[in-house]
Scaffold this motif. Structure first.
Motif, PDB file in Angstrom:
ATOM      1  N   ASP A 232      43.518  32.241  39.934  1.00 28.20           N
ATOM      2  CA  ASP A 232      42.058  32.306  39.993  1.00 28.20           C
ATOM      3  C   ASP A 232      41.572  33.276  38.918  1.00 28.20           C
ATOM      4  OD1 ASP A 232      39.424  32.878  40.530  1.00 28.20           O
ATOM      5  OD2 ASP A 232      39.706  33.250  42.680  1.00 28.20           O
ATOM      6  N   PHE A 233      40.948  32.722  37.870  1.00 23.08           N
ATOM      7  CA  PHE A 233      40.560  33.568  36.734  1.00 23.08           C
ATOM      8  C   PHE A 233      39.608  34.699  37.129  1.00 23.08           C
ATOM      9  CE2 PHE A 233      37.142  30.417  36.803  1.00 23.08           C
ATOM     10  CZ  PHE A 233      36.018  31.162  36.489  1.00 23.08           C
ATOM     11  N   THR A 234      38.884  34.524  38.254  1.00 21.96           N
ATOM     12  CA  THR A 234      37.943  35.587  38.635  1.00 21.96           C
ATOM     13  C   THR A 234      38.675  36.816  39.169  1.00 21.96           C
ATOM     14  OG1 THR A 234      37.638  34.817  40.928  1.00 21.96           O
ATOM     15  CG2 THR A 234      36.174  33.865  39.251  1.00 21.96           C
ATOM     16  N   LYS A 235      39.969  36.674  39.452  1.00 22.95           N
ATOM     17  CA  LYS A 235      40.748  37.809  39.965  1.00 22.95           C
ATOM     18  C   LYS A 235      41.558  38.501  38.865  1.00 22.95           C
ATOM     19  CE  LYS A 235      40.779  36.580  44.790  1.00 22.95           C
ATOM     20  NZ  LYS A 235      40.127  35.256  44.804  1.00 22.95           N
ATOM     21  N   ILE A 236      41.426  38.030  37.634  1.00 19.96           N
ATOM     22  CA  ILE A 236      42.101  38.708  36.519  1.00 19.96           C
ATOM     23  C   ILE A 236      41.316  39.980  36.213  1.00 19.96           C
ATOM     24  CG2 ILE A 236      42.774  38.564  34.080  1.00 19.96           C
ATOM     25  CD1 ILE A 236      42.678  35.461  34.391  1.00 19.96           C
ATOM     26  N   PRO A 237      41.966  41.158  36.244  1.00 15.86           N
ATOM     27  CA  PRO A 237      41.210  42.372  35.895  1.00 15.86           C
ATOM     28  C   PRO A 237      40.626  42.234  34.476  1.00 15.86           C
ATOM     29  CG  PRO A 237      43.436  42.920  36.656  1.00 15.86           C
ATOM     30  CD  PRO A 237      43.368  41.432  36.559  1.00 15.86           C
ATOM     31  N   ASN A 238      39.344  42.533  34.346  1.00 12.89           N
ATOM     32  CA  ASN A 238      38.641  42.373  33.074  1.00 12.89           C
ATOM     33  C   ASN A 238      38.883  43.582  32.173  1.00 12.89           C
ATOM     34  OD1 ASN A 238      35.498  40.670  33.979  1.00 12.89           O
ATOM     35  ND2 ASN A 238      37.618  40.097  34.305  1.00 12.89           N
ATOM     36  N   GLY A 239      39.444  43.335  31.011  1.00 11.24           N
ATOM     37  CA  GLY A 239      39.601  44.437  30.070  1.00 11.24           C
ATOM     38  C   GLY A 239      40.771  44.202  29.148  1.00 11.24           C
ATOM     39  N   GLY A 240      40.733  44.882  28.008  1.00  8.49           N
ATOM     40  CA  GLY A 240      41.836  44.778  27.055  1.00  8.49           C
ATOM     41  C   GLY A 240      42.054  46.106  26.354  1.00  8.49           C
TER      42      GLY A 240
END
Ligand SMILES: [Zn+2]
Length: 463
Positions: free
Chosen positions: A331-339
């Protein structure tokens, strides 16, 4: 302790000239041609090198709780990596969670940094809860040197605040001289698009980008600017990523409004195809706003050249691929956002900006050090080279060839967004308040030597 940097080419946002720099203790004492070697305890030979003001990265997230995990660099590993890349000042973000006092958030972030930071750091305050009675807390933060606040128009239910809150915060800065930083994306619209995508079984990383259209960014940028205009205050747009959003900023600036915006290396050098990499690899490039179609890149470079964009920061917010990004495998919405990027900003901007002829060396210094220091109330202590300022200096080797890779970087994360990028130009020796903390790839700094920076209100955005 006296240090003399000899025979270098000094670069500021205004001038490039041959000269020596004498440092007394933590400060720049004297600049000039042929300064006498004695008395100096240390002599650093900068022949063939550029001497730059230390980089100022005004957008980092160290030790940040997000999406059920915590960004993988803390203040120790993150500031050390920053220093290796020539950045000597960061401004990170404290987060006031709902129901929490700003004071409590500030104390929490001071504790995270204390004993760990190896370069100087300031803090912005992310505000998620601003009842009428909380407005005076903003003034208290400004008095503590936290002279900027970030508000979110995205992430409903977590970080997003409504227009009334944004307008109240903007209006309050007319009195206290703080600067409001906006994460500008229309969170309500994006949320609906995301729900639709998930209902259709679209769960792969690419849908992170597909569900956050550039128009949702441009609309929010427009709205943020309009509210600042009504409040009669400046506004600063963080991590601007698209041509449409840039057009909003340019139009406002053409009308003479005090509107400022930053972009980041990832938006200048990477595009949406990265999210379509096979398997789950695209998760490495999941952050917001998302990467865009290729044509946006040229528009952003042109924006930097023409000063429609004033700052390049990193939005460094690393999560390891193996065990953190993996939270969103289904589920892409559960990928922590950031790099990750705190280490590579100067390398990438120097190579792709200066070496490739997109802008001058002086403009490079302006974008990565001088203007961020000015806008965020650190100038002239940081961001330039002048007597009385902190001796935060980078002896930069313009001919050093460097291959960016997770194998060799100093960030505590298991991948690089710029893996395989070859750049020419890198920091050789880095000084923070007169102390050599990096020299030819060697770490000479120590955790805890970095100091909290009390930033002044009514910085460059107010002039
Ligand atoms: Zn951010």
């Amino acid at each position: 302790m006296t240090t003399l940097i000899q025979n270098g080419t000094i670069v500021t946002s205004e001038r490039t000239f041959a000269g020596d720099i004498r440092i007394e203790g933590e400060k720049i004492h004297e600049i000039g041609p042929g300064l006498p070697a004695a008395p100096a305890d240390h002599i650093l030979d900068a022949s063939g090198m550029l001497v730059l003001p230390g980089g100022v990265d005004v957008h980092t997230h160290l030790d940040l709780p997000f999406g059920g995990t915590v960004s993988s660099d803390d203040f120790e590993t993150g500031t050390r990596a920053a220093a290796f890349g020539g950045t000597t000042t960061i401004v990170d973000f404290a987060v006031q969670a709902r129901g929490m006092k700003m004071r409590q958030a500030l104390d929490t972030w001071w504790k995270k940094a204390e004993g760990r930071a190896s370069i100087d750091y300031g803090l912005h305050m992310i505000v998620t809860d601003l009842p009428e009675a909380g407005l005076e807390d903003m003034d208290a933060m400004v008095a503590e040197g936290v002279a900027s606040f970030k508000l979110f128009m995205a992430y409903p239910g977590v970080l997003m605040v409504d227009d009334a809150t944004i307008f109240k915060a903007l209006s309050r800065t007319a009195g206290n001289g703080a600067l409001i930083c906006m994460h500008a994306e229309n969170g309500g619209v994006i949320d609906v698009i995301i729900r639709r995508a998930l209902a259709e079984g679209k769960t792969a990383p690419i849908y992170h980008a597909m569900t956050r259209p550039p128009t949702a960014e441009a609309e929010a940028v427009h709205r943020a600017i309009a509210m600042a205009e009504i409040a009669g205050t400046p506004v600063y747009i963080v991590h601007l990523s698209s041509e449409e959003a840039l057009n909003q900023v340019r139009e406002a600036r053409d009308r003479g409004l005090p509107v400022f915006a930053e972009t980041c290396p990832q938006y200048l050098l990477l595009s949406v195809e990265e999210l379509a990499r096979p398997g789950f690899e695209g998760a490495k490039y999941v952050f917001t706003p998302p990467l865009r179609e290729k044509h946006h890149l040229a528009a952003l470079w042109e924006g930097l050249r023409q000063d429609h964009l004033q700052v390049v920061s990193t939005d460094h917010c690393p999560f390891c691929f193996a065990d953190q990004k993996a939270l969103g495998k289904d589920d892409f919405t559960k990928i922590p956002n950031g790099g990750p990027g705190i280490e590579n900003r100067l390398q990438l901007l120097f190579h792709h900006g200066v070496n490739e002829g997109r802008f001058s060396l002086n403009r490079f210094v302006e974008l990565v050090a001088t203007t961020p220091a000015r806008i965020f109330g650190l100038y002239p202590r940081k961001g330039t080279i002048e007597p009385g300022g902190d001796a935060d200096l980078v002896i930069w080797d313009p001919d050093a060839e460097h291959l960016i890779s997770a194998q060799t970087h100093h960030m505590r994360v298991d991948y690089s967004m710029f893996e395989g990028f070859r750049v020419k130009g890198n920091a050789r020796t880095v000084l923070s308040r007169g102390e050599v903390i990096v020299d030819r790839g060697q770490w000479l700094g120590r955790a805890g030597r970095g100091a909290f920076l009390k930033r002044s209100a009514r910085g460059g955005a107010w002039k």
